[in-house]
Design a protein around this motif. Structure first.
Motif, PDB file in Angstrom:
ATOM      1  N   ALA A 190       0.857  -1.189   0.000  1.00 52.52           N
ATOM      2  CA  ALA A 190       0.000   0.000   0.000  1.00 52.52           C
ATOM      3  C   ALA A 190       0.890   1.235   0.000  1.00 52.52           C
ATOM      4  O   ALA A 190       1.835   1.317   0.788  1.00 52.52           O
ATOM      5  CB  ALA A 190      -0.902  -0.007   1.230  1.00 52.52           C
ATOM      6  N   ASP A 191       0.604   2.176  -0.875  1.00 48.08           N
ATOM      7  CA  ASP A 191       1.394   3.402  -0.962  1.00 48.08           C
ATOM      8  C   ASP A 191       0.772   4.445  -0.037  1.00 48.08           C
ATOM      9  O   ASP A 191      -0.237   5.077  -0.365  1.00 48.08           O
ATOM     10  CB  ASP A 191       1.412   3.885  -2.431  1.00 48.08           C
ATOM     11  N   GLU A 192       1.394   4.631   1.136  1.00 49.46           N
ATOM     12  CA  GLU A 192       0.830   5.524   2.160  1.00 49.46           C
ATOM     13  C   GLU A 192       0.683   6.967   1.680  1.00 49.46           C
ATOM     14  O   GLU A 192      -0.138   7.726   2.199  1.00 49.46           O
ATOM     15  CB  GLU A 192       1.715   5.500   3.421  1.00 49.46           C
ATOM     16  N   ARG A 193       1.485   7.364   0.689  1.00 46.55           N
ATOM     17  CA  ARG A 193       1.408   8.759   0.202  1.00 46.55           C
ATOM     18  C   ARG A 193       0.064   9.054  -0.451  1.00 46.55           C
ATOM     19  O   ARG A 193      -0.338  10.206  -0.583  1.00 46.55           O
ATOM     20  CB  ARG A 193       2.513   9.016  -0.838  1.00 46.55           C
ATOM     21  N   THR A 194      -0.640   7.995  -0.873  1.00 49.85           N
ATOM     22  CA  THR A 194      -1.888   8.195  -1.609  1.00 49.85           C
ATOM     23  C   THR A 194      -3.130   8.053  -0.724  1.00 49.85           C
ATOM     24  O   THR A 194      -4.247   8.051  -1.228  1.00 49.85           O
ATOM     25  CB  THR A 194      -1.996   7.175  -2.763  1.00 49.85           C
ATOM     26  N   ILE A 195      -2.932   7.924   0.574  1.00 52.30           N
ATOM     27  CA  ILE A 195      -4.086   7.771   1.487  1.00 52.30           C
ATOM     28  C   ILE A 195      -4.962   9.009   1.422  1.00 52.30           C
ATOM     29  O   ILE A 195      -4.476  10.144   1.512  1.00 52.30           O
ATOM     30  CB  ILE A 195      -3.613   7.536   2.933  1.00 52.30           C
ATOM     31  N   GLU A 196      -6.280   8.750   1.280  1.00 54.98           N
ATOM     32  CA  GLU A 196      -7.245   9.845   1.313  1.00 54.98           C
ATOM     33  C   GLU A 196      -8.340   9.420   2.306  1.00 54.98           C
ATOM     34  O   GLU A 196      -9.061   8.463   2.041  1.00 54.98           O
ATOM     35  CB  GLU A 196      -7.853  10.039  -0.074  1.00 54.98           C
ATOM     36  N   GLN A 197      -8.403  10.098   3.422  1.00 56.93           N
ATOM     37  CA  GLN A 197      -9.355   9.735   4.470  1.00 56.93           C
ATOM     38  C   GLN A 197     -10.629  10.531   4.263  1.00 56.93           C
ATOM     39  O   GLN A 197     -10.612  11.754   4.283  1.00 56.93           O
ATOM     40  CB  GLN A 197      -8.744  10.028   5.842  1.00 56.93           C
ATOM     41  N   TYR A 198     -11.773   9.842   4.115  1.00 54.47           N
ATOM     42  CA  TYR A 198     -13.037  10.525   3.856  1.00 54.47           C
ATOM     43  C   TYR A 198     -13.752  10.878   5.154  1.00 54.47           C
ATOM     44  O   TYR A 198     -14.245  11.989   5.306  1.00 54.47           O
ATOM     45  CB  TYR A 198     -13.928   9.675   2.948  1.00 54.47           C
ATOM     46  N   PHE A 199     -13.855   9.923   6.075  1.00 55.62           N
ATOM     47  CA  PHE A 199     -14.398  10.253   7.389  1.00 55.62           C
ATOM     48  C   PHE A 199     -13.923   9.241   8.410  1.00 55.62           C
ATOM     49  O   PHE A 199     -13.522   8.130   8.077  1.00 55.62           O
ATOM     50  CB  PHE A 199     -15.932  10.374   7.400  1.00 55.62           C
ATOM     51  N   ILE A 200     -13.976   9.669   9.679  1.00 51.32           N
ATOM     52  CA  ILE A 200     -13.627   8.791  10.785  1.00 51.32           C
ATOM     53  C   ILE A 200     -14.519   9.140  11.969  1.00 51.32           C
ATOM     54  O   ILE A 200     -14.750  10.320  12.248  1.00 51.32           O
ATOM     55  CB  ILE A 200     -12.111   8.892  11.135  1.00 51.32           C
ATOM     56  N   LYS A 201     -15.053   8.100  12.620  1.00 47.22           N
ATOM     57  CA  LYS A 201     -15.856   8.311  13.825  1.00 47.22           C
ATOM     58  C   LYS A 201     -15.305   7.393  14.901  1.00 47.22           C
ATOM     59  O   LYS A 201     -15.162   6.189  14.683  1.00 47.22           O
ATOM     60  CB  LYS A 201     -17.331   7.980  13.540  1.00 47.22           C
ATOM     61  N   GLU A 202     -14.974   7.969  16.042  1.00 49.40           N
ATOM     62  CA  GLU A 202     -14.424   7.170  17.152  1.00 49.40           C
ATOM     63  C   GLU A 202     -15.186   7.549  18.412  1.00 49.40           C
ATOM     64  O   GLU A 202     -14.905   8.563  19.031  1.00 49.40           O
ATOM     65  CB  GLU A 202     -12.928   7.453  17.327  1.00 49.40           C
ATOM     66  N   TRP A 203     -16.144   6.732  18.747  1.00 53.00           N
ATOM     67  CA  TRP A 203     -16.972   7.008  19.924  1.00 53.00           C
ATOM     68  C   TRP A 203     -16.892   5.779  20.822  1.00 53.00           C
ATOM     69  O   TRP A 203     -17.302   4.707  20.454  1.00 53.00           O
ATOM     70  CB  TRP A 203     -18.412   7.284  19.480  1.00 53.00           C
ATOM     71  N   GLY A 204     -16.334   5.937  22.005  1.00 50.67           N
ATOM     72  CA  GLY A 204     -16.186   4.810  22.929  1.00 50.67           C
ATOM     73  C   GLY A 204     -14.922   4.008  22.722  1.00 50.67           C
ATOM     74  O   GLY A 204     -14.668   3.041  23.451  1.00 50.67           O
ATOM     75  N   GLY A 205     -14.132   4.372  21.727  1.00 49.93           N
ATOM     76  CA  GLY A 205     -12.888   3.639  21.468  1.00 49.93           C
ATOM     77  C   GLY A 205     -12.219   4.203  20.241  1.00 49.93           C
ATOM     78  O   GLY A 205     -12.846   4.906  19.442  1.00 49.93           O
ATOM     79  N   GLU A 206     -10.924   3.904  20.057  1.00 52.98           N
ATOM     80  CA  GLU A 206     -10.188   4.449  18.907  1.00 52.98           C
ATOM     81  C   GLU A 206      -9.874   3.378  17.882  1.00 52.98           C
ATOM     82  O   GLU A 206      -9.705   2.199  18.215  1.00 52.98           O
ATOM     83  CB  GLU A 206      -8.886   5.083  19.401  1.00 52.98           C
ATOM     84  N   ILE A 207      -9.785   3.818  16.646  1.00 50.70           N
ATOM     85  CA  ILE A 207      -9.418   2.913  15.571  1.00 50.70           C
ATOM     86  C   ILE A 207      -7.904   2.733  15.601  1.00 50.70           C
ATOM     87  O   ILE A 207      -7.165   3.703  15.769  1.00 50.70           O
ATOM     88  CB  ILE A 207      -9.905   3.480  14.217  1.00 50.70           C
ATOM     89  N   SER A 208      -7.476   1.492  15.437  1.00 52.97           N
ATOM     90  CA  SER A 208      -6.035   1.233  15.497  1.00 52.97           C
ATOM     91  C   SER A 208      -5.516   0.844  14.114  1.00 52.97           C
ATOM     92  O   SER A 208      -6.277   0.475  13.226  1.00 52.97           O
ATOM     93  CB  SER A 208      -5.727   0.133  16.509  1.00 52.97           C
ATOM     94  N   ARG A 209      -4.208   0.924  13.981  1.00 51.10           N
ATOM     95  CA  ARG A 209      -3.555   0.696  12.687  1.00 51.10           C
ATOM     96  C   ARG A 209      -3.880  -0.682  12.134  1.00 51.10           C
ATOM     97  O   ARG A 209      -4.163  -0.845  10.947  1.00 51.10           O
ATOM     98  CB  ARG A 209      -2.052   0.873  12.890  1.00 51.10           C
TER      99      ARG A 209
END
Lengths: 254, 194
Positions: free
Chosen positions: B119-138
């Protein structure tokens, strides 16, 4: 007689209760051990968890490339500890930034790392034990894209200058493009082989982090002169091929 | 009576020790950096780039009360690169030409293979993130990326990536030898030589 028996029953009751409790505790321990060793999940009827993971991919581009990689620099880095300078005074740095003072590029990078670390739950201002181990591969060699080696007809004049053949002596003089860093690959983490604690970090934060890390690694690779080593290895390989093709000597010209 | 209580006390001690050993292990820490320089000889000649759109969601309820709601949508490019992995196994054998014609080269090259899928990390495009009650991990999203990579490698191979990489490698070698005034008579695969 009867009162003695009653007294005995009263005394033995707490002991029986303790034994029952111990049996229940032992049973619970066995259940926990079974979960860990036999990997059995005991469902909790009061908790309902729903997980979704889905992805869809489309082919965006097919790209023809012409490279010869001759060396690979493998670097294992610990985020954030490898990205920060050991003796950084974080409070002083943030105070200077807030006061609008001019900072160096390196200081801005450090502030970015501080910010990303903080968002990832790693507060560098306090004692913290969170980290991520990142493996990166940097490859170096020759990129022949856009050169006469990819398409000899593209520039006949350059072809004549870059390849000089002396048929009588069997000597060939060759001008190659300079060796360069051809790939920087940050290895994708995988829970099947990543045994360290996971890091809470969003894809956007990860992108920023890896961008900073790539720059640092590229500078480190250049400091170790990997392009020079790559050039030597590449020339050696091409020399062997041309000698096998009948040339008595291969000379590389700058 | 005392003997009974001694037995009970011993059992409790054993159970407490057992509980202690059941607790989660301490997280590992790295002892030292690994840094190595490795000699390779590979000739990448073709890449396929896929745009992967990833969705991760997790919801947890305790007795109908929501306690966790995590959602993430982003896209990233996955690169599948192919070429010759062991360029040092390329062999050139000169063969005399027929009827006084110029000698030509028979070139033996290994088969093309997948050099990497990443995966080419330079091309990451994050559209949305919701973290309620806990966090998203790698690893939450990388496990999905890795699963998709396996699928894309199969798709790329079925789509002819390796054949194209081989053709490109042969062309690059032919160009090189042509510039060196060497005619290529034939290309052979390294396995054909056995």
């Amino acid at each position: 007689m009867k009162s003695d028996k009653r007294k005995k029953r009263k005394k033995s009751f707490p002991l029986r209760l303790v034994i029952v409790l111990l049996i229940l505790i032992a049973a619970s321990v066995l259940v926990v051990l079974s979960e860990d060793i036999l990997n059995i999940e005991i469902p909790n009827p009061f908790v309902k968890t729903e997980k979704t993971a889905y992805s869809t991919a489309i082919l965006r581009q097919v790209r023809d490339i012409s490279r010869l990689n001759t060396i690979e620099f493998i670097y294992k880095s610990v985020f954030p500890w490898d990205l920060i300078d050991e003796n950084t005074d974080w409070e002083k740095l943030t105070a200077r930034y807030q006061a609008g003072e001019r900072l160096t590029a390196r200081e801005f990078e450090m502030l970015s790392v501080l910010g990303i670390s903080s968002e990832a739950g790693i507060n560098l201002l306090d004692d913290n034990y969170s980290f991520a181990v990142i493996t990166a591969r940097i490859k170096a060699g020759f990129d022949f894209s856009g050169t006469i080696f990819e398409d000899p007809e593209s520039d006949p004049e350059t072809a004549t200058e870059s390849v000089i053949i002396d048929s009588e002596t069997g000597i060939i003089r060759l001008k190659l493009p300079p060796a360069v860093i051809t790939e920087i690959i940050i290895e994708d983490a995988d829970s099947s082989n990543y045994e360290y604690p996971d890091l809470d970090i969003s894809p956007q934060q990860w992108k920023t982090l890896t961008s900073i890390l790539s720059g640092i690694l590229e500078a480190e690779a250049e400091k170790r002169k990997i392009t020079q080593i790559a050039e030597i290895r590449g020339r050696e390989m091409l020399k062997n091929l041309l000698e096998a093709a009948g040339y008595s000597e291969v000379i590389f010209i700058e | 009576m005392m003997k009974k209580y001694k037995v009970v006390f011993s059992m409790m001690t054993v159970l407490l020790i057992t509980f202690q050993s059941c607790s989660s292990p301490e997280p590992r820490t790295t002892a030292s950096l690994e840094l190595s320089i490795r000699s390779i000889l590979e000739m990448p000649t073709c890449e396929q780039i896929y745009r992967d759109i990833v969705y991760i969601g997790e919801e947890q309820r305790v007795l109908f009360i929501k306690t966790l709601d995590k959602r993430l949508l982003f896209s990233v490019d996955i690169i599948i690169q192919a070429g010759i992995a062991q360029t040092d196994k390329i062999r050139i054998t000169m063969k005399d030409g027929m009827d006084g014609a110029k000698a030509g080269a028979v070139v033996t090259i290994p088969k093309a293979e997948i050099l990497y899928a990443d995966a080419d990390e330079r091309t990451i495009e994050q559209y949305f993130i919701k973290e309620w009650g806990g966090e998203i991990s790698r690893l939450d999203y990388y496990d999905e990326i890795n699963r998709k990579k396996e699928e894309l490698i199969r798709e790329a191979e079925e789509g002819g990536l390796l054949e194209r990489a081989e053709v490109n490698a042969e062309q690059l070698i032919r160009n090189f030898l042509t510039l060196a005034d060497v005619d290529v008579i034939e290309f052979r695969k390294a396995a054909d030589e056995i």
